[in-house]
Structure formats: C-alpha cells, structure tokens
Motif scaffolding. Structure first.
Motif, PDB file in Angstrom:
ATOM      1  N   ILE A   1       0.726  -1.145  -0.089  1.00 17.12           N
ATOM      2  CA  ILE A   1       0.084  -0.084  -0.002  1.00 17.12           C
ATOM      3  C   ILE A   1       1.005   1.183   0.040  1.00 17.12           C
ATOM      4  O   ILE A   1       0.644   2.188  -0.525  1.00 17.12           O
ATOM      5  CB  ILE A   1      -0.902   0.119   1.335  1.00 17.12           C
ATOM      6  N   ASP A   2       1.850   1.197   0.732  1.00 10.02           N
ATOM      7  CA  ASP A   2       2.969   2.427   0.727  1.00 10.02           C
ATOM      8  C   ASP A   2       3.514   2.550  -0.621  1.00 10.02           C
ATOM      9  O   ASP A   2       3.609   3.739  -0.943  1.00 10.02           O
ATOM     10  CB  ASP A   2       3.934   2.123   1.719  1.00 10.02           C
ATOM     11  N   GLU A   3       3.902   1.657  -1.239  1.00  8.42           N
ATOM     12  CA  GLU A   3       4.453   1.753  -2.592  1.00  8.42           C
ATOM     13  C   GLU A   3       3.657   2.132  -3.435  1.00  8.42           C
ATOM     14  O   GLU A   3       3.907   2.987  -4.470  1.00  8.42           O
ATOM     15  CB  GLU A   3       5.135   0.341  -2.884  1.00  8.42           C
ATOM     16  N   CYS A   4       2.358   1.748  -3.347  1.00  9.97           N
ATOM     17  CA  CYS A   4       1.206   2.393  -4.069  1.00  9.97           C
ATOM     18  C   CYS A   4       0.841   3.898  -3.941  1.00  9.97           C
ATOM     19  O   CYS A   4       1.088   4.532  -4.801  1.00  9.97           O
ATOM     20  CB  CYS A   4      -0.070   1.657  -4.160  1.00  9.97           C
ATOM     21  N   LEU A   5       0.929   4.240  -2.710  1.00 13.47           N
ATOM     22  CA  LEU A   5       0.417   5.888  -2.257  1.00 13.47           C
ATOM     23  C   LEU A   5       1.623   6.759  -2.556  1.00 13.47           C
ATOM     24  O   LEU A   5       1.342   7.977  -2.824  1.00 13.47           O
ATOM     25  CB  LEU A   5       0.219   5.771  -0.809  1.00 13.47           C
ATOM     26  N   VAL A   6       2.832   6.206  -2.900  1.00 12.12           N
ATOM     27  CA  VAL A   6       4.053   7.164  -3.077  1.00 12.12           C
ATOM     28  C   VAL A   6       3.867   7.532  -4.591  1.00 12.12           C
ATOM     29  O   VAL A   6       4.593   8.409  -4.776  1.00 12.12           O
ATOM     30  CB  VAL A   6       5.174   6.462  -2.557  1.00 12.12           C
ATOM     31  N   LYS A   7       3.200   6.512  -5.095  1.00  8.43           N
ATOM     32  CA  LYS A   7       3.202   6.975  -6.598  1.00  8.43           C
ATOM     33  C   LYS A   7       2.044   7.687  -6.853  1.00  8.43           C
ATOM     34  O   LYS A   7       0.723   7.219  -7.215  1.00  8.43           O
ATOM     35  CB  LYS A   7       3.044   5.606  -7.499  1.00  8.43           C
TER      36      LYS A   7
END
Length: 339
Positions: A14-20
């Motif tokens: 989720i973190d990897e997604c939201l930083v995009k």
C-alpha cells in the motif's frame, strides 16, 4: 506464511502504491496490488477484501504500528493518497547508532527463528530486516549461540503459551523414558522453563495434588480439558526457581546450606560463573577456595557438583555427601570397581 506477516506485505505494498502520485488508488486497486505481492512472495492466490484494506489503511494511520501515515481519501474519485508527498513508511530517521543497535538485537532475535509456531518473533525479525535493509549475505556472524536441538519439545511452546495465558486446564499424554507406554494427566500449566537446552512445563497435577514438571520433548499430545483451572496460591515462579538449580523440586525438599571446596583454578571459574545466585565465598588461599550456596538439593545440583570430578569436594550437608558417594560408587562399578 502467517496472516500477520501477510499484513506486513500489504502495508509495504500500500505504501509503494500511495507514494506513486501519478495515479489514483481505489481500495480495489490496492487490493489487486497486494494480491500480486502475496502471490510473488508466497505463491498464494489471496485477494484482500474491502474490509481488510480498510483495516490496513486505518492501522497505517494510527499510532499502533508507529507509522502515523497521512492517508487522505478523495470522495469524488473514491481514491486514496498521501497528503504529504514526501511521506513513506520506509523512511525512518535512523542514525548509524540506531542501525547498529538494531543489528545487534537482530543477531539475538534470529536465534528464535525456526522454532515451530514462533511466528511472532519471525514477523518482528522480518519487519526489522526490511526497515534496516540488512543484507544477510554480506553480514558475517559475530555472535554465536548454543542452539537447542530439542525440536520435539519446541513444537508445543506456542500451544502451551496460549493455555497458560488463558488459564486453561489441559490433558497431556506423556511418555517418560522409563515406561513402555504413555500415561495421561490433567494439569493446570503455570510456566515454561528452559534448562540445559531442554524445555520443561511446571504445573499443578490434578491427580497427585502437587507441583510437577514435565519435559516437553516427552509430550505425545495436548488438549484442553473442561475442568476448572487450579490456582496454587503458594506457588511463586520466581521463588520456585530461586530455591533450586534446574527444574526438579523434591517432595518435602527444604533449603539447605551447601558448603564445598574447589581447587584455586576452579575457584576463578566459579567467581565469574556462580552455581547459584546465593553463592558466597567463605575461604580462599593459593591451593583452594570454599564456597556456599543455599538451595534445595536435587538431581541437577548433584550432577553439577559431580561434573567437577576430583576438583570439588562437598563438606556439608552430610546427606548430600552420602548421596554423591553412592553415585560415585555406582560409576566405579561400571569400570570394574576401584583399581
């Protein structure tokens, strides 16, 4: 892989997604991304539900995990993003000293990896390794521990831990070395003790009506028993282990002062590694030293004293001296008697 470790995979995904920030992320998008990562790591087809993703987002927002993620929800697009464009749960302000301390802690924690059902510790190790970005292949071993080989006993740890915590009486099937067939006992488990690379369960025996210990590697089966858990108001775990060496508490055993003498060389060893917390040095000269400890004599104490061979002599109590002499005589008989 346990569910709580799957949660760690989801948090990081989720973190990897939201930083995009170039795209909007609905809960369905996040669930699909998490499913891909779980399949990549585990080979499992596990698509998180909406409820799971909502719970993950909330867990990342609040302070339970220490993230305090600034996750915002856009109602018009029904998507999620970070309010702070520079935020990531992987950005921890760790100094070199912090990393060194974590590496040291990991070197200790890793000695618990591989214990069956010890998933909680494995999850902590996994999270720390991701946080500190340790590369095991490039790390040489600095601290070595004497690992327990008592695997049959280790497999019961998690189950017994839960029974003790929930104060459940249990039925055990126990196979001692000296019997051909196992027997059953109903017990109230109190505490688990590791001694000499073996695990032991200290408990109340509902049949014998006293405190007993059972070696975990001799357990055949454990099951919850629908009887009331027995609280022995006289049992205090700290005091129990303070008065003995090992795990065996003899019936009607009483604390006695054990006085023994050792060679000057062994005295140096005993000063740095006492036999017991009560150890005191009574006499000291160039040839020998005299020590005392206050414990309840048991088999483990006898074994330790005998392990010093001809470099240790017990002065008192007389009953313990007699018991040691009997064991020495039996050992001599194995070698054809006194030469």
């Amino acid at each position: 892989m346990p569910t709580n470790l799957h949660a760690l995979i989801r948090y990081r995904t989720i973190d990897e997604c939201l930083v995009k920030r170039y795209r909007r992320w609905t809960w369905q998008d996040l669930a699909e991304a998490c499913a891909e990562k779980i399949y990549e790591y585990e080979g499992l087809d596990a698509v998180p539900s909406r409820r799971t993703i909502m719970y993950d987002l909330q867990s990342m927002r609040d302070g339970k995990l220490g993230y305090f993620a600034p996750i915002a929800y856009d109602r018009s697009s029904r998507s999620y993003t970070y309010e702070d464009p520079n935020f990531s749960i992987q950005k921890f302000p760790l100094s070199k000293d912090d990393i060194f301390e974590l590496e040291y802690a990991l070197s200790i924690l890793k000695n618990f990896k591989g214990f069956q059902n010890a998933t909680g510790i494995e999850n902590i190790i996994t999270k720390l390794e991701h946080t500190v970005t340790l590369q095991e292949a490039s790390k040489k071993e600095i601290i070595h521990f004497d690992h327990s080989l008592n695997e049959p006993g280790q497999k019961w740890l998690h189950m017994l831990y839960d029974f003790i915590q929930q104060e459940n009486a249990i039925r055990i099937v126990y196979q001692p070395f000296y019997l051909d067939e196992p027997y059953e006992r109903v017990i109230s488990p109190y505490i688990i003790k590791e001694y000499d690379n073996r695990w032991f369960l200290i408990c109340w025996d509902h049949i014998r009506k006293d405190i007993r210990n059972f070696a975990l590697d001799r357990l055949v089966n454990i099951s919850k028993e629908p009887v009331r858990f027995h609280h022995d108001t006289t049992f205090d775990a700290k005091q129990f282990f303070e008065n003995i060496i090992g795990v065996t508490l003899p019936e009607q055993g009483k604390i006695e002062e054990i006085i023994f003498e050792v060679s000057a060389d062994d005295a140096k060893y005993l000063i740095t590694k006492p036999l017991h917390v009560s150890q005191k040095r009574l006499e000291d000269n160039k040839q020998k030293a005299v020590f005392s400890i206050r414990v309840i004599p048991n088999f483990e104490l006898e074994s330790i004293l005998l392990s010093f061979g001809d470099r240790l002599r017990v002065r008192q109590p007389r009953k313990l001296k007699k018991r040691l002499l009997e064991r020495i005589k039996k050992q001599l008989q194995l070698y054809g008697g006194i030469i």
